[in-house]
Each structure stands twice: as C-alpha cells, then as structure tokens.
Design a protein around this motif. Structure first.
Motif, PDB file in Angstrom:
ATOM      1  N   TYR A  56      34.975  58.809  26.189  1.00  0.00           N
ATOM      2  CA  TYR A  56      36.392  58.677  26.506  1.00  0.00           C
ATOM      3  C   TYR A  56      37.312  59.161  25.388  1.00  0.00           C
TER       4      TYR A  56
ATOM      5  N   PRO B 265      36.289  61.037  31.934  1.00  0.00           N
ATOM      6  CA  PRO B 265      36.669  60.565  33.273  1.00  0.00           C
ATOM      7  C   PRO B 265      38.153  60.234  33.405  1.00  0.00           C
TER       8      PRO B 265
ATOM      9  N   LEU C 175      37.606  48.692  37.245  1.00  0.00           N
ATOM     10  CA  LEU C 175      37.123  50.054  37.473  1.00  0.00           C
ATOM     11  C   LEU C 175      35.608  50.090  37.313  1.00  0.00           C
ATOM     12  N   ASP C 176      34.905  50.148  38.443  1.00  0.00           N
ATOM     13  CA  ASP C 176      33.442  50.205  38.451  1.00  0.00           C
ATOM     14  C   ASP C 176      33.024  51.665  38.322  1.00  0.00           C
ATOM     15  N   GLU C 177      32.381  51.994  37.205  1.00  0.00           N
ATOM     16  CA  GLU C 177      31.967  53.366  36.923  1.00  0.00           C
ATOM     17  C   GLU C 177      30.437  53.483  36.846  1.00  0.00           C
TER      18      GLU C 177
ATOM     19  N   ASN D 102      32.814  57.197  43.836  1.00  0.00           N
ATOM     20  CA  ASN D 102      32.864  56.092  44.770  1.00  0.00           C
ATOM     21  C   ASN D 102      31.537  55.814  45.463  1.00  0.00           C
TER      22      ASN D 102
ATOM     23  N   THR E 220      34.529  54.530  41.103  1.00  0.00           N
ATOM     24  CA  THR E 220      34.606  55.986  40.988  1.00  0.00           C
ATOM     25  C   THR E 220      33.611  56.493  39.953  1.00  0.00           C
TER      26      THR E 220
ATOM     27  N   ARG F  62      29.277  57.063  36.688  1.00  0.00           N
ATOM     28  CA  ARG F  62      30.045  57.899  35.763  1.00  0.00           C
ATOM     29  C   ARG F  62      29.219  59.044  35.172  1.00  0.00           C
TER      30      ARG F  62
ATOM     31  N   LEU G 263      36.490  47.672  32.712  1.00  0.00           N
ATOM     32  CA  LEU G 263      35.539  48.700  33.125  1.00  0.00           C
ATOM     33  C   LEU G 263      34.164  48.084  33.331  1.00  0.00           C
TER      34      LEU G 263
ATOM     35  N   TYR H  62      29.940  49.043  34.259  1.00  0.00           N
ATOM     36  CA  TYR H  62      28.976  50.140  34.131  1.00  0.00           C
ATOM     37  C   TYR H  62      27.577  49.610  34.394  1.00  0.00           C
TER      38      TYR H  62
END
Length: 386
Positions: A87, A219, A204-206, A176, A174, A209, A234, A236
C-alpha cells in the motif's frame, strides 16, 4: 414441551457448499471428470517450502502452548512490513490482529463495531457467510445495491441511504465474492468518505487482494488517509495466497484502539489463532514472494481462458469477472438459479453456486470459482454449458 435452540441460528439455511456438492454425487461421469467451481480453494498445491515450514513449526514444543491473543509478534511485524510494501504506506504491528481465517476476522470486526439490534450494510449480492454471521449475532442487515449493468459495483446513492438510515458500518469485498468485480480505488475512496461523514466504519475484506491483475498497482490509498484508524478496518486471508485454507489464518488491520477491543473478543472466541501456521507464514511471506507472483499470473491465465469460453457461448454472459470468481448470467429465464446449478452438476458435471445464495434478485446468475480449475478443464466448460 422440549427446549429449543437459538432461533437466530435455526432459521438459517444449511451451509451452501455441502448442498451443491450433494448434487454432484448424482453425476455419472459421462461428460468427463467433474469440474468443481463451487468453493474457492487453491487449484494447485502449497509450495514444498511452505509444507516444510509448517512441519517444522508444528514439531516445536514451543508451539503447543497458548500464544499472544493478538497473534505471534513475528507474523504481526512481518505482515505489517508486507502491508507497507503493498500500500506504499506505514502501518505497524500494533495495527495487526491475527485470526483463525478471514470469516473469524469478519465476525470479530462485526462484534467490535455493532451490537444486537444495530445495522451493518452489505452489498447485494453479498458473501453469504457475512450475511449469516450478522443474522446469528442479531445484527440487522441492510443492502447496498450493485447494478449488473455497471459491473456489480456498489451504488453510492444506495450506500448513502444505508448510512443515513443509521448503519454502523458498510462491509464490502474486493475483489468481490461472489461476482469477482474489482472496486476501483476512486470508488473505495468515495465509500470511505461517506462512512467518515456519517461516523460509520468501512469494513474492507481483501481476501483476494493478491490476485488483482498483475499491473494493477496498489489496491487503494486509504491507509494513507489521515486518521484512517477511525473509519477503516481491513480484513485479509492467508489461505488462498499460500494454499493453506485448512490452517485457518487471517488478519485484521485497524487502529490500535480497535485492535484492543478485538483482543477481548478473540480471548473469548479462540484465545489465539493457530500458532505453528503463524510462524510458518511469517517466514513464507518474503521467501515465497516470487512463487505467489507466479500464481497471480496463473490465475490471470485462467480468467482469460474463461473469457474465451464465454465468448463462444450464445445466451451466456459475463456479469463480472476478476481474481477468483466470475458471476455468469445463464440463458434460462424460466428456471431458478438453483435449478440451473443442480442440472449442471447432475447432468454436465459442473459444480457452481446459484446466484440466489448471494441475495435477492440474483436468480439469473451462477458463481463460478474459476481459479479452482486448470485452463485445460476450463476449456471444457463450453461444451458442458452448451
């Protein structure tokens, strides 16, 4: 009169993956080997070095006792460094909480941010485990609509209405699940701004990713927003990237104050995530970087293989496709998505998830977890779907 179990649980449907697998047991094999595109599982084995690391860690007597509730220090610090690379920002181990999988990460976040009777907004379609988690916790659900005509991206006006009505958080995935849609960074920033304006949270479920297109870049830039800790959470999963779903390992990135609250929840839920897997993954993050990059390319090839198949199938359309999933519109307007999925499993040997499992208004769609299958198997789908 007999005692009854919790009605918040009994009203839920049975777990969906076993139900679609049950259909495939009637497949006679006349079309060739079964193609299972139901549950999102890595379609290739874990790296031998990953297995070696797991074995060595599991054999250590030090790993048989309880560990830190927030997670092993070595994984929290290593993952924080990895986050900073992904990031282009600066988070610290105090921002990281390790959980037993991403489903547990979502449950911990939901409990930390909302109580029974409060509301959390999900997208429509939604990841069914997010929906059932809220239901069994007594947390109300409202929906942010995602229009198929616009690639199943969340509608900002719908999100605004949900927040104005009092939703404590918006939870999105995302890339998704179920659609595969990748939410652009600009859209994520607008959702973040909306949540901040309404003093709500953006979860925010990544999980997927690491399977963004190879040249996608970072992202989003939300972790560089001043005061992000007051709005953003977040989630993960290490399962897909390292091919270890059975070891149940996920992560939460949030402000230290929220991490402290989540530690209270984890202490009552599990005390700590599996310890040996944490130590092994901490070593594997830098060691297997090139291997994971190669897998990212392979998943991209599988996505392109599915696009080629769908281009030659009259009546079938791609609603959205990305990372691990494709949300496919089937041509049978007189049939429910469950009927289509059941027939595909029993007669064509293709196991998929009906769109109706992901919310109302999705009857014309099927979810295909194409990352499960090699490109050779994906190329067989054209004839089977026909």
């Amino acid at each position: 009169m007999s005692a009854k179990p919790n009605s918040l649980v009994t009203h839920l449907s049975p777990p969906p993956i076993p139900s679609v697998h049950a259909w495939s047991r009637d497949y006679k094999g006349d079309r060739g080997p079964l193609i299972d595109l139901s549950q999102a599982v890595p379609g290739y084995p874990a790296h031998p070095a990953m297995l070696k690391l797991l074995g060595e860690a599991a054999a250590s007597p030090a790993m048989t006792g309880y560990g830190p509730i927030e997670g092993e220090d070595v994984l929290r610090s290593t993952y924080a460094l990895h986050m900073n690379e992904v990031y282009e920002t600066s988070v610290h181990s105090a921002n990281i909480h390790i959980t037993a999988g991403c489903n547990q990460a979502f449950m911990c976040a939901a409990i930390a941010l909302a109580g029974a009777g409060d509301t959390i907004a999900l997208t429509n379609p939604f990841y069914f485990n997010h929906d059932t988690t809220l239901s069994m916790l007594g947390i109300k659900r409202t929906l942010v609509q995602c229009d198929a005509a616009h690639g199943f991206l969340p509608d900002l006006a719908s999100a605004e209405r949900a927040l104005a009505a009092g939703a404590k958080a918006i939870a999105i995935v995302t890339p998704n699940n179920p659609t595969g849609a990748i939410y652009p960074a600009a859209l994520l920033h607008e959702l973040f701004a909306l949540c901040r304006h309404h003093n709500a949270w953006l979860i925010l479920d990544e999980t997927y990713r690491d399977f963004l297109p190879e040249d996608y870049g970072r992202p989003h830039g939300l972790l560089s927003e001043p005061g992000w800790e007051e709005t953003l959470v977040l989630l993960y999963s290490f399962s897909k990237s390292f091919c270890i779903p059975g070891h149940r390992l996920g992560a939460i990135t949030a402000g230290p104050r929220l991490i402290e609250e989540i530690a209270k929840i984890m202490d009552n839920m599990q005390i700590c995530a599996p310890r040996s897997a944490q130590v092994a993954v901490a070593a594997a993050i830098p060691l297997l970087a090139d291997w994971r990059a190669g897998n990212r390319q392979e998943i991209g090839r599988r996505a392109q293989a599915l696009r080629r198949v769908m281009a030659d199938l009259p009546g079938w359309e791609i609603g959205a496709l990305g990372a691990y999933f494709a949300f496919i519109r089937h041509p049978f307007s007189d049939l429910s998505s469950s009927s289509v999925a059941e027939r595909l499993a029993k007669q064509a040997g293709v196991v998929s998830i009906p769109g109706s499992y992901f919310g109302k208004g999705q009857e014309q769609f099927l979810r295909l977890a194409f990352a499960n299958a090699e490109t050779a198997s994906i190329s067989l789908l054209g004839e089977r779907l026909r």
